[in-house]
Design a protein around this motif. Structure first.
Motif, PDB file in Angstrom:
ATOM      1  N   UNK A  48       0.813  -1.223   0.000  1.00 35.91           N
ATOM      2  CA  UNK A  48       0.000   0.000   0.000  1.00 35.91           C
ATOM      3  C   UNK A  48       0.849   1.277   0.000  1.00 35.91           C
ATOM      4  N   UNK A  49       2.112   1.138  -0.370  1.00 39.30           N
ATOM      5  CA  UNK A  49       2.995   2.314  -0.411  1.00 39.30           C
ATOM      6  C   UNK A  49       2.465   3.342  -1.405  1.00 39.30           C
ATOM      7  N   UNK A  50       2.573   4.603  -1.022  1.00 42.33           N
ATOM      8  CA  UNK A  50       2.182   5.685  -1.926  1.00 42.33           C
ATOM      9  C   UNK A  50       3.063   5.598  -3.181  1.00 42.33           C
ATOM     10  N   UNK A  51       2.478   5.816  -4.355  1.00 42.60           N
ATOM     11  CA  UNK A  51       3.258   5.723  -5.604  1.00 42.60           C
ATOM     12  C   UNK A  51       4.521   6.600  -5.621  1.00 42.60           C
ATOM     13  N   UNK A  52       4.490   7.738  -4.933  1.00 40.47           N
ATOM     14  CA  UNK A  52       5.682   8.587  -4.876  1.00 40.47           C
ATOM     15  C   UNK A  52       6.844   7.840  -4.238  1.00 40.47           C
ATOM     16  N   UNK A  53       6.579   7.167  -3.123  1.00 40.52           N
ATOM     17  CA  UNK A  53       7.667   6.471  -2.429  1.00 40.52           C
ATOM     18  C   UNK A  53       8.067   5.176  -3.141  1.00 40.52           C
ATOM     19  N   UNK A  54       7.143   4.567  -3.851  1.00 41.45           N
ATOM     20  CA  UNK A  54       7.505   3.426  -4.701  1.00 41.45           C
ATOM     21  C   UNK A  54       8.498   3.899  -5.759  1.00 41.45           C
ATOM     22  N   UNK A  55       8.206   5.043  -6.361  1.00 40.36           N
ATOM     23  CA  UNK A  55       9.081   5.625  -7.382  1.00 40.36           C
ATOM     24  C   UNK A  55      10.441   6.022  -6.783  1.00 40.36           C
ATOM     25  N   UNK A  56      10.422   6.745  -5.676  1.00 41.45           N
ATOM     26  CA  UNK A  56      11.666   7.224  -5.060  1.00 41.45           C
ATOM     27  C   UNK A  56      12.588   6.067  -4.683  1.00 41.45           C
ATOM     28  N   UNK A  57      12.032   5.014  -4.098  1.00 38.42           N
ATOM     29  CA  UNK A  57      12.871   3.906  -3.644  1.00 38.42           C
ATOM     30  C   UNK A  57      13.416   3.085  -4.811  1.00 38.42           C
ATOM     31  N   UNK A  58      12.707   3.073  -5.933  1.00 44.72           N
ATOM     32  CA  UNK A  58      13.242   2.388  -7.120  1.00 44.72           C
ATOM     33  C   UNK A  58      14.391   3.194  -7.728  1.00 44.72           C
ATOM     34  N   UNK A  59      14.262   4.510  -7.681  1.00 40.23           N
ATOM     35  CA  UNK A  59      15.269   5.393  -8.266  1.00 40.23           C
ATOM     36  C   UNK A  59      16.519   5.514  -7.399  1.00 40.23           C
ATOM     37  N   UNK A  60      16.363   5.427  -6.096  1.00 39.05           N
ATOM     38  CA  UNK A  60      17.496   5.583  -5.169  1.00 39.05           C
ATOM     39  C   UNK A  60      17.399   4.494  -4.108  1.00 39.05           C
ATOM     40  N   UNK A  61      18.030   3.401  -4.376  1.00 40.07           N
ATOM     41  CA  UNK A  61      17.985   2.269  -3.454  1.00 40.07           C
ATOM     42  C   UNK A  61      18.765   2.581  -2.183  1.00 40.07           C
ATOM     43  N   UNK A  62      18.330   1.995  -1.097  1.00 36.40           N
ATOM     44  CA  UNK A  62      19.013   2.166   0.174  1.00 36.40           C
ATOM     45  C   UNK A  62      20.118   1.143   0.346  1.00 36.40           C
ATOM     46  N   UNK A  63      20.716   1.129   1.500  1.00 37.68           N
ATOM     47  CA  UNK A  63      21.767   0.179   1.842  1.00 37.68           C
ATOM     48  C   UNK A  63      21.138  -1.204   1.987  1.00 37.68           C
ATOM     49  N   UNK A  64      21.551  -2.142   1.192  1.00 40.11           N
ATOM     50  CA  UNK A  64      21.098  -3.534   1.171  1.00 40.11           C
ATOM     51  C   UNK A  64      19.724  -3.758   0.547  1.00 40.11           C
ATOM     52  N   UNK A  65      18.847  -2.787   0.596  1.00 42.67           N
ATOM     53  CA  UNK A  65      17.485  -2.973   0.092  1.00 42.67           C
ATOM     54  C   UNK A  65      16.913  -1.647  -0.415  1.00 42.67           C
ATOM     55  N   UNK A  66      15.908  -1.745  -1.294  1.00 43.73           N
ATOM     56  CA  UNK A  66      15.200  -0.541  -1.751  1.00 43.73           C
ATOM     57  C   UNK A  66      14.335   0.029  -0.643  1.00 43.73           C
ATOM     58  N   UNK A  67      13.751  -0.855   0.134  1.00 41.86           N
ATOM     59  CA  UNK A  67      12.719  -0.484   1.093  1.00 41.86           C
ATOM     60  C   UNK A  67      13.198   0.532   2.129  1.00 41.86           C
ATOM     61  N   UNK A  68      12.326   1.446   2.467  1.00 41.72           N
ATOM     62  CA  UNK A  68      12.611   2.400   3.539  1.00 41.72           C
ATOM     63  C   UNK A  68      12.564   1.639   4.859  1.00 41.72           C
ATOM     64  N   UNK A  69      13.587   1.876   5.681  1.00 45.29           N
ATOM     65  CA  UNK A  69      13.698   1.124   6.932  1.00 45.29           C
ATOM     66  C   UNK A  69      13.220   1.909   8.153  1.00 45.29           C
TER      67      UNK A  69
END
Length: 158
Positions: free
Chosen positions: A101-122
């Motif tokens: 149910x992630x907002x499309x903005x954050x789905x887009x942001x996390x695909x464009x700028x992956x985090x450490x080890x994972x895309x998902x916001x921790x």
């Protein structure tokens, strides 16, 4: 897809097209009122005041997915941010930033700028810097305080 094709609902209940921010540098942050990082609101407001006239917009997106740290209503959130931190940058209604149910903005942001080890916001106060053309330039961990981002903002505003 572009960030400018998306929209979000403000704390006041109005739909805001992100295309309204085309041409601005954006600092997009998932926020929470009862988090150890909540005092970062002060630094985010300082960035907004320092660079808004030069083309920066700070966009805050409250999220309650991490430790139930944003339990309030939109009215509660708006009052808390104004009373405690004098927030004048645009705040949006509470959203989810990860999962189905992630907002499309954050789905887009996390695909464009992956985090450490994972895309998902921790955790809360993950920050994304977006240039004037809608490109995601950098992702910052929750521990990165707003003052540490100012040099990156200045580069984009030149």
């Amino acid at each position: 897809m572009s960030i400018y094709e998306l929209s979000a609902t403000t704390l006041q209940g109005d739909t805001k097209d992100l295309n309204d921010y085309n041409g601005y540098v954006l600092l997009i942050v998932n926020t929470a009122s009862k988090c150890g990082f909540t005092p970062q609101y002060e630094g985010l407001q300082e960035l907004y005041e320092s660079y808004h006239d030069k083309g920066l917009e700070v966009l805050g997106f409250p999220c309650d997915q991490f430790g139930n740290q944003e339990p309030g209503t939109s009215e509660d959130i708006a009052g808390f941010c104004q009373k405690n931190y004098g927030v004048t940058f645009q705040m949006f209604e509470k959203i989810e930033v990860k999962g189905p149910n992630a907002h499309p903005l954050f789905t887009y942001l996390t695909k464009e700028a992956k985090g450490f080890l994972t895309e998902e916001i921790k955790w809360n106060f993950t920050k994304f810097l977006v240039d004037q053309n809608g490109n995601v330039v950098k992702r910052y961990a929750p521990q990165t305080t707003p003052d540490k981002i100012s040099k990156d903002i200045e580069k984009l505003l030149q």
